[in-house]
Scaffold this motif. Structure first.
Motif, PDB file in Angstrom:
ATOM      1  N   ARG A 294      30.155  42.501  33.922  1.00 13.01           N
ATOM      2  CA  ARG A 294      28.713  41.972  34.286  1.00 13.01           C
ATOM      3  C   ARG A 294      27.968  41.279  33.288  1.00 13.01           C
ATOM      4  O   ARG A 294      27.170  40.628  33.668  1.00 13.01           O
TER       5      ARG A 294
ATOM      6  N   GLN B 254      28.313  58.639  32.873  1.00 15.54           N
ATOM      7  CA  GLN B 254      27.117  58.783  33.871  1.00 15.54           C
ATOM      8  C   GLN B 254      26.860  60.212  34.527  1.00 15.54           C
ATOM      9  O   GLN B 254      27.266  61.074  33.801  1.00 15.54           O
TER      10      GLN B 254
ATOM     11  N   PHE C  52      35.845  47.009  41.947  1.00  9.97           N
ATOM     12  CA  PHE C  52      36.540  45.948  42.222  1.00  9.97           C
ATOM     13  C   PHE C  52      38.254  46.177  42.490  1.00  9.97           C
ATOM     14  O   PHE C  52      38.970  45.824  43.346  1.00  9.97           O
TER      15      PHE C  52
ATOM     16  N   GLY D  75      34.546  47.282  36.511  1.00 14.14           N
ATOM     17  CA  GLY D  75      35.415  46.527  37.540  1.00 14.14           C
ATOM     18  C   GLY D  75      36.015  47.674  38.291  1.00 14.14           C
ATOM     19  O   GLY D  75      37.088  47.145  38.864  1.00 14.14           O
ATOM     20  N   LYS D  76      35.777  49.019  38.287  1.00 15.26           N
ATOM     21  CA  LYS D  76      36.429  49.909  38.893  1.00 15.26           C
ATOM     22  C   LYS D  76      36.412  49.741  40.492  1.00 15.26           C
ATOM     23  O   LYS D  76      37.455  49.798  41.146  1.00 15.26           O
TER      24      LYS D  76
ATOM     25  N   GLN E 112      42.932  45.545  34.527  1.00 14.58           N
ATOM     26  CA  GLN E 112      42.797  45.632  36.090  1.00 14.58           C
ATOM     27  C   GLN E 112      44.107  45.533  36.615  1.00 14.58           C
ATOM     28  O   GLN E 112      44.452  46.397  37.521  1.00 14.58           O
TER      29      GLN E 112
ATOM     30  N   LEU F 180      42.187  37.555  41.271  1.00 13.78           N
ATOM     31  CA  LEU F 180      40.915  37.570  40.212  1.00 13.78           C
ATOM     32  C   LEU F 180      41.153  38.498  39.087  1.00 13.78           C
ATOM     33  O   LEU F 180      40.291  38.766  38.390  1.00 13.78           O
ATOM     34  N   LEU F 181      42.089  39.677  39.394  1.00 10.50           N
ATOM     35  CA  LEU F 181      41.966  40.581  38.297  1.00 10.50           C
ATOM     36  C   LEU F 181      42.102  40.264  37.063  1.00 10.50           C
ATOM     37  O   LEU F 181      43.095  39.340  36.615  1.00 10.50           O
TER      38      LEU F 181
ATOM     39  N   GLY G 130      30.276  51.741  33.142  1.00 10.46           N
ATOM     40  CA  GLY G 130      29.380  50.856  34.324  1.00 10.46           C
ATOM     41  C   GLY G 130      29.825  49.454  34.331  1.00 10.46           C
ATOM     42  O   GLY G 130      29.848  48.886  33.068  1.00 10.46           O
ATOM     43  N   GLY G 131      30.157  48.665  35.302  1.00 11.03           N
ATOM     44  CA  GLY G 131      30.404  47.302  35.176  1.00 11.03           C
ATOM     45  C   GLY G 131      31.722  46.760  34.998  1.00 11.03           C
ATOM     46  O   GLY G 131      31.930  45.580  34.705  1.00 11.03           O
TER      47      GLY G 131
END
Ligand SMILES: Nc1ncnc2c1ncn2[C@@H]1O[C@H](COP(=O)(O)OP(=O)(O)OP(=O)(O)O)[C@@H](O)[C@H]1O
Length: 603
Positions: free
Chosen positions: A447, A410, A298, A295-296, A265, A260-261, A292-293
């Motif tokens: 996301r 963040q 993941f 895929g880290k 990624q 799925l990567l 954020g979002g």
């Protein structure tokens, strides 16, 4: 016997000779003498004995004289005996229990006697009187903690009970509570398709490991191995680092995630896998930088499963506990590296060279750490020094592969009263070790849908400090994200109108304050169809006779804390409810945690 001497010596040490308790014994002795005198004189006068906790109601304590003096008028006061940690001080705990049930003792010695037999310990005296049953207090304590504590906290309690509580039958306790002790791992295998016995064995090894580390004074670990009926210590030690996911599940999961990567990624995962598996001399330190979002998490999961599937030892962690639970077998970075809380520039790891924890770290091939920007630079140095010392190696992090990840937009390291430049100064980027890291960037927000990309970019610009502030330090939100009518209508209006309640679970309203959440919840529940069921919390305290503090019903009803359901819980069949923990329903009351099956839709 020695325990009793200790209790009495403890009391003497604290200057308790002539204490309220000793004077209580004296008061009882006087009453007994009077009773005997009455008997000899043929006088029919009833002598009333009071429990120790009832003394303040009937007697006044005169500190100067160390004496209880009878009150002329009875007054309404609440007497209680301060609580005792049943694990740390079992004899005091049983002494306290006896004082709640025996009202005419004239000495410690008399408290030990029952039916003409003098028992060696207060615990045995409680057992003889039927006040404690074989391990009953441990069973009660564990049952209570199964309802209110996390499995991890429960494992700590269980270990303390084994070490300090001298249970009669530890193996039975293990059999009774192993499912509760393994609850988090059982949940995890529910997602990953592992075996129940692997989860239980994993829990068993953790407890064995805790016993091995903590059962130092007096009792050696082998004692517990024998008593607990565990496998022998070598078995335990040899398997401590094997996590409970079996390799087959990891191989399948790794293949699924790898397939799925997307884009960057895939490059990152390939680079890191190559560094671990080819033993080349290239970089071993990686930083995955991504908002954020992107895929880290993941990516960490993919790396974890692929490497686990190939029998590499991988440890996942995050700076905060809440983020660590999103990672397979995730722990906090503090726990993994024995970092102190709070972490200061002077702190060193509490993992000792030559200890079992050090041996476990030495076996790890890859460390994956999420939320790394929260780690101050001196925390990174502490980890580096620890791993170099453990591996007796000069390379950064002892030559281990270390993958950090996070988003510098963040949360940064938490430094009390630090200003902006001080905060930046402790950031990872200011660490001497930073130059060893190969930095990769993820940019695509996984996301958001196509039509939301503008908003995702707007959020990124806020994070990068590119959106202008007004005089009040505020930013102007795009008009299309501001609620113009009623937020419930805007978010759920169509679901309510079409009665497509199931679709509501794909949407959410977030609010910064719980009181706003409650208001929105109440309005939404009122607008849902169906009969409303109302559950009230318990408003009385169980086992009042055990000397529990007395609280008014109004006070109990007013308790409104995040971990407990509200006093008045409204539920409807069509309502979507998210349960953090499980609750126990008794008749029409709701309390704590336990198991729940309700006729309402749950997410
Ligand atoms: N390649 C992918 N295929 C399918 N879904 C993906 C992929 N990458 C990420 N996702 C999904 O996108 C969402 C966000 O990914 P993830 O949680 O890994 O991001 P993150 O960078 O860790 O976010 P945060 O910083 O907020 O924790 C998750 O639901 C994740 O499952």
């Amino acid at each position: 016997m020695s325990d009793i001497v200790n209790v009495q010596e403890d009391l003497a040490d604290t200057g308790i000779k002539g204490s309220t308790l000793e004077s209580y014994f004296k008061t009882n002795a006087t009453k007994k003498q009077k009773e005997e005198a009455n008997r000899l004189a043929g006088k029919d006068e009833e002598i009333i004995y009071h429990f120790y906790w009832q003394m303040p109601e009937h007697f006044k304590w005169i500190g100067r004289q160390s004496e209880w003096v009878e009150r002329l008028r009875q007054i309404n006061v609440i007497g209680r005996i301060h609580s005792v940690n049943f694990v740390a001080q079992p004899e005091l705990y049983h002494l306290r229990m006896l004082l709640y049930h025996v009202n005419d003792a004239t000495s410690f010695d008399e408290l030990l006697k029952f039916n003409g037999i003098r028992h060696a310990t207060f615990k045995q005296a409680c057992l003889a009187r039927g006040l404690a049953y074989d391990d009953q207090q441990w069973i009660d304590g564990l049952q209570e903690s199964a309802m209110s504590k996390t499995p991890r906290a429960m494992r700590t309690l269980f270990t303390q009970i084994l070490i300090f509580g001298s249970p009669e039958n530890p193996k039975r306790l293990w059999e009774m509570f192993k499912a509760d002790l393994a609850e988090d791992f059982l949940l995890e295998i529910g997602h990953t398709g592992g075996r129940v016995e692997d989860a239980i064995n994993h829990t068993y090894r953790i407890i064995a490991s805790k016993l091995n580390t903590e059962a130092t004074e007096g009792r050696d670990f082998q004692y517990w191995v024998n008593t607990f009926g565990m496998d022998n210590i070598d078995f335990v030690n040899n398997h401590l680092n094997v996590d409970m996911l079996n390799n087959d599940s990891s191989i399948l999961e790794g293949e699924r995630l790898y397939g799925l990567l997307k884009g960057k990624q895939l490059d990152i995962v390939n680079t890191i896998l190559d560094a671990v598996t080819s033993h080349n001399s290239g970089p071993r330190c990686f930083f995955i930088d991504g908002p954020g979002g992107t895929g880290k998490t993941f990516v960490y999961k993919t790396i974890y499963h692929i490497l686990r599937g190939r029998n590499f030892n991988v440890k996942c962690m995050a700076f905060t506990g809440i983020a660590s639970i999103l990672l397979p077998n995730g722990r906090t970075s503090h726990k993994t590296f024995g970092l102190s809380v709070p972490l200061t520039p002077e702190s060193v790891s509490n993992i000792k060279l030559g200890s079992m924890k050090a041996a476990q770290l030495a076996e790890v091939d890859v460390f994956l750490m999420d939320e790394a920007p929260m780690l101050p630079k001196y925390g990174l140095s502490t980890i580096d020094q620890l791993l170099r010392a453990i591996g007796n190696a000069k390379e950064p992090f002892g030559g281990k592969t270390i993958v950090l990840g996070g988003d510098f937009r963040q949360c940064l390291p938490i430094q009390p009263r630090a200003n902006r430049s001080e905060l930046l100064d402790v950031s990872l980027k200011k660490s001497d070790l930073w130059r060893h890291f190969k930095i990769s960037r993820l940019t695509r927000n996984m996301r958001v849908d196509e039509e939301e990309t503008d908003f995702a970019e707007f959020l990124l610009r806020i994070g990068d400090g590119e959106v202008p502030l007004n005089d009040m330090g505020e930013i102007a939100l795009p008009q299309d994200v501001i609620s113009k009518t009623n937020i419930i209508d805007e978010v759920y209006g169509d679901c309510l109108a079409d009665k497509s309640y199931e679709n509501m679970k794909d949407r959410a309203i977030l609010a910064p304050l719980n009181k706003d959440v409650n208001l929105i919840n109440c309005e939404l529940i009122d607008r849902l169809p169906g009969e409303e069921k109302v559950y009230f919390s318990f408003d009385s305290i169980k086992d009042m006779s055990e000397g529990t503090l007395q609280f008014t019903t109004e006070f109990l009803n007013s308790i409104d804390i995040a971990d407990l359901p509200p006093h008045k819980l409204k539920l409807k069949k069509t309502q979507l409810s998210c349960y953090l923990g499980t609750w126990m329903f008794q008749k029409d009351s709701v309390m704590g945690r336990g198991s729940l099956s309700l006729n309402c839709v749950t997410t």
